[in-house]
Design a protein around this motif. Sequence first.
Motif, PDB file in Angstrom:
ATOM      1  N   MET A 189       1.946   1.992  -0.207  1.00  0.00           N
ATOM      2  CA  MET A 189       1.154   2.976   0.530  1.00  0.00           C
ATOM      3  C   MET A 189       0.177   2.293   1.480  1.00  0.00           C
ATOM      4  O   MET A 189       0.029   2.698   2.633  1.00  0.00           O
ATOM      5  N   LEU A 190      -0.471   1.260   0.995  1.00  0.00           N
ATOM      6  CA  LEU A 190      -1.428   0.538   1.829  1.00  0.00           C
ATOM      7  C   LEU A 190      -0.744  -0.139   3.011  1.00  0.00           C
ATOM      8  O   LEU A 190      -1.234  -0.102   4.137  1.00  0.00           O
ATOM      9  N   LEU A 191       0.399  -0.744   2.764  1.00  0.00           N
ATOM     10  CA  LEU A 191       1.135  -1.410   3.840  1.00  0.00           C
ATOM     11  C   LEU A 191       1.613  -0.396   4.868  1.00  0.00           C
ATOM     12  O   LEU A 191       1.554  -0.642   6.076  1.00  0.00           O
ATOM     13  N   GLN A 192       2.088   0.766   4.409  1.00  0.00           N
ATOM     14  CA  GLN A 192       2.505   1.819   5.329  1.00  0.00           C
ATOM     15  C   GLN A 192       1.342   2.289   6.207  1.00  0.00           C
ATOM     16  O   GLN A 192       1.534   2.678   7.354  1.00  0.00           O
ATOM     17  N   ALA A 193       0.149   2.260   5.637  1.00  0.00           N
ATOM     18  CA  ALA A 193      -1.038   2.710   6.368  1.00  0.00           C
ATOM     19  C   ALA A 193      -1.561   1.646   7.330  1.00  0.00           C
ATOM     20  O   ALA A 193      -2.535   1.881   8.044  1.00  0.00           O
ATOM     21  N   GLY A 194      -0.923   0.463   7.344  1.00  0.00           N
ATOM     22  CA  GLY A 194      -1.313  -0.581   8.277  1.00  0.00           C
ATOM     23  C   GLY A 194      -2.245  -1.637   7.716  1.00  0.00           C
ATOM     24  O   GLY A 194      -2.727  -2.504   8.457  1.00  0.00           O
ATOM     25  N   THR A 195      -2.526  -1.593   6.407  1.00  0.00           N
ATOM     26  CA  THR A 195      -3.391  -2.606   5.797  1.00  0.00           C
ATOM     27  C   THR A 195      -2.694  -3.960   5.804  1.00  0.00           C
ATOM     28  O   THR A 195      -1.504  -4.057   5.500  1.00  0.00           O
ATOM     29  N   ALA A 196      -3.414  -4.998   6.154  1.00  0.00           N
ATOM     30  CA  ALA A 196      -2.847  -6.350   6.191  1.00  0.00           C
ATOM     31  C   ALA A 196      -2.412  -6.774   4.794  1.00  0.00           C
ATOM     32  O   ALA A 196      -3.078  -6.462   3.803  1.00  0.00           O
ATOM     33  N   ALA A 197      -1.294  -7.503   4.721  1.00  0.00           N
ATOM     34  CA  ALA A 197      -0.770  -7.943   3.430  1.00  0.00           C
ATOM     35  C   ALA A 197      -1.796  -8.760   2.663  1.00  0.00           C
ATOM     36  O   ALA A 197      -1.911  -8.648   1.439  1.00  0.00           O
ATOM     37  N   SER A 198      -2.566  -9.584   3.365  1.00  0.00           N
ATOM     38  CA  SER A 198      -3.570 -10.408   2.696  1.00  0.00           C
ATOM     39  C   SER A 198      -4.645  -9.548   2.037  1.00  0.00           C
ATOM     40  O   SER A 198      -5.171  -9.899   0.968  1.00  0.00           O
ATOM     41  N   ASP A 199      -4.959  -8.406   2.635  1.00  0.00           N
ATOM     42  CA  ASP A 199      -5.945  -7.498   2.044  1.00  0.00           C
ATOM     43  C   ASP A 199      -5.344  -6.729   0.866  1.00  0.00           C
ATOM     44  O   ASP A 199      -6.020  -6.478  -0.137  1.00  0.00           O
ATOM     45  N   VAL A 200      -4.077  -6.351   0.984  1.00  0.00           N
ATOM     46  CA  VAL A 200      -3.409  -5.636  -0.100  1.00  0.00           C
ATOM     47  C   VAL A 200      -3.399  -6.471  -1.373  1.00  0.00           C
ATOM     48  O   VAL A 200      -3.592  -5.958  -2.482  1.00  0.00           O
ATOM     49  N   VAL A 201      -3.179  -7.777  -1.228  1.00  0.00           N
ATOM     50  CA  VAL A 201      -3.171  -8.688  -2.375  1.00  0.00           C
ATOM     51  C   VAL A 201      -4.423  -8.499  -3.220  1.00  0.00           C
ATOM     52  O   VAL A 201      -4.365  -8.371  -4.446  1.00  0.00           O
ATOM     53  N   HIS A 202      -5.569  -8.453  -2.566  1.00  0.00           N
ATOM     54  CA  HIS A 202      -6.841  -8.357  -3.297  1.00  0.00           C
ATOM     55  C   HIS A 202      -7.134  -6.926  -3.748  1.00  0.00           C
ATOM     56  O   HIS A 202      -7.723  -6.721  -4.822  1.00  0.00           O
ATOM     57  N   LEU A 203      -6.722  -5.948  -2.968  1.00  0.00           N
ATOM     58  CA  LEU A 203      -7.040  -4.568  -3.301  1.00  0.00           C
ATOM     59  C   LEU A 203      -6.341  -4.090  -4.563  1.00  0.00           C
ATOM     60  O   LEU A 203      -6.898  -3.286  -5.320  1.00  0.00           O
ATOM     61  N   VAL A 204      -5.117  -4.544  -4.804  1.00  0.00           N
ATOM     62  CA  VAL A 204      -4.377  -4.051  -5.969  1.00  0.00           C
ATOM     63  C   VAL A 204      -4.118  -5.124  -7.027  1.00  0.00           C
ATOM     64  O   VAL A 204      -3.451  -4.853  -8.030  1.00  0.00           O
ATOM     65  N   GLY A 205      -4.620  -6.343  -6.815  1.00  0.00           N
ATOM     66  CA  GLY A 205      -4.602  -7.319  -7.901  1.00  0.00           C
ATOM     67  C   GLY A 205      -3.415  -8.256  -7.984  1.00  0.00           C
ATOM     68  O   GLY A 205      -3.072  -8.712  -9.081  1.00  0.00           O
TER      69      GLY A 205
END
Length: 248
Positions: A189-205
């Motif tokens: 969901m985060l990636l679809q919304a345009g969140t950078a992969a590096s940020d997704v790593v930290h946001l969901v663990g």
Amino acid sequence: MAQDPPIPGLEHRPSDSPYVERVYRVEPGAPAPARMVSVANSNWELIAWTAEGVTSVSVRGPETRPTVVPMGGGMDGAIGMIFSHGAHLRNLPVGALVDTSVDSPHATDRTFVLEGAEWEIPAYGNAETFAERLVRAGLLVRDPLVADVLAGDTPLLVTPRSVQRRVAAATGLTQGAIRQIERARQAAMLLQAGTAASDVVHLVGYHDQPHLARSMARFVGRKATQLQKPDPDEMLSLLYKTGAQVRP
């Protein structure tokens, strides 16, 4: 957290029933892409759909891997109920439904057969009433401890082994498997919304980006770049934020 990504022609809503996680419907004549990627899902669901004038009803179990479903001419409407963690049919163990489904032996445009009895196909607005009828008939049961544990609560006076056994009995999956699936869905969901992969790593663990990439391949079937720049001929199955804890 990202908002639920929209899917053309599909409407969905959360439920206030402790037995039902979400309800969705596809309007007749809704546009359909060439294919749908059905991503891993830790809940089971009941879905009724009509295609070429024929209505079918199926109980679909949790999915531990993604599958690609050709859409072809689409469908002439559908209604689905996604059931909450801990809710299950008494005589149809969820463990036997993992990565598979069971079709109703008989369905019309208004009714279907479940557990040897005829039921009216639920509508988008009365899905909770349908669930209550199943509960009153003794077919749908719920272990409230399961939802609490998956939300991160620590139960008192219940051993870890007993907790593991009850989660597996009610969901067909282990706590670890559910956590991994839900984390992958939130990351998608985060990636679809345009969140950078590096940020997704930290946001969901996730540990790092290679860990994220392996999870996307295993549970979503797509790379991060594919989610950020989707193929117009393809859509992902329904994604939404749940209450399940995704961090260890």
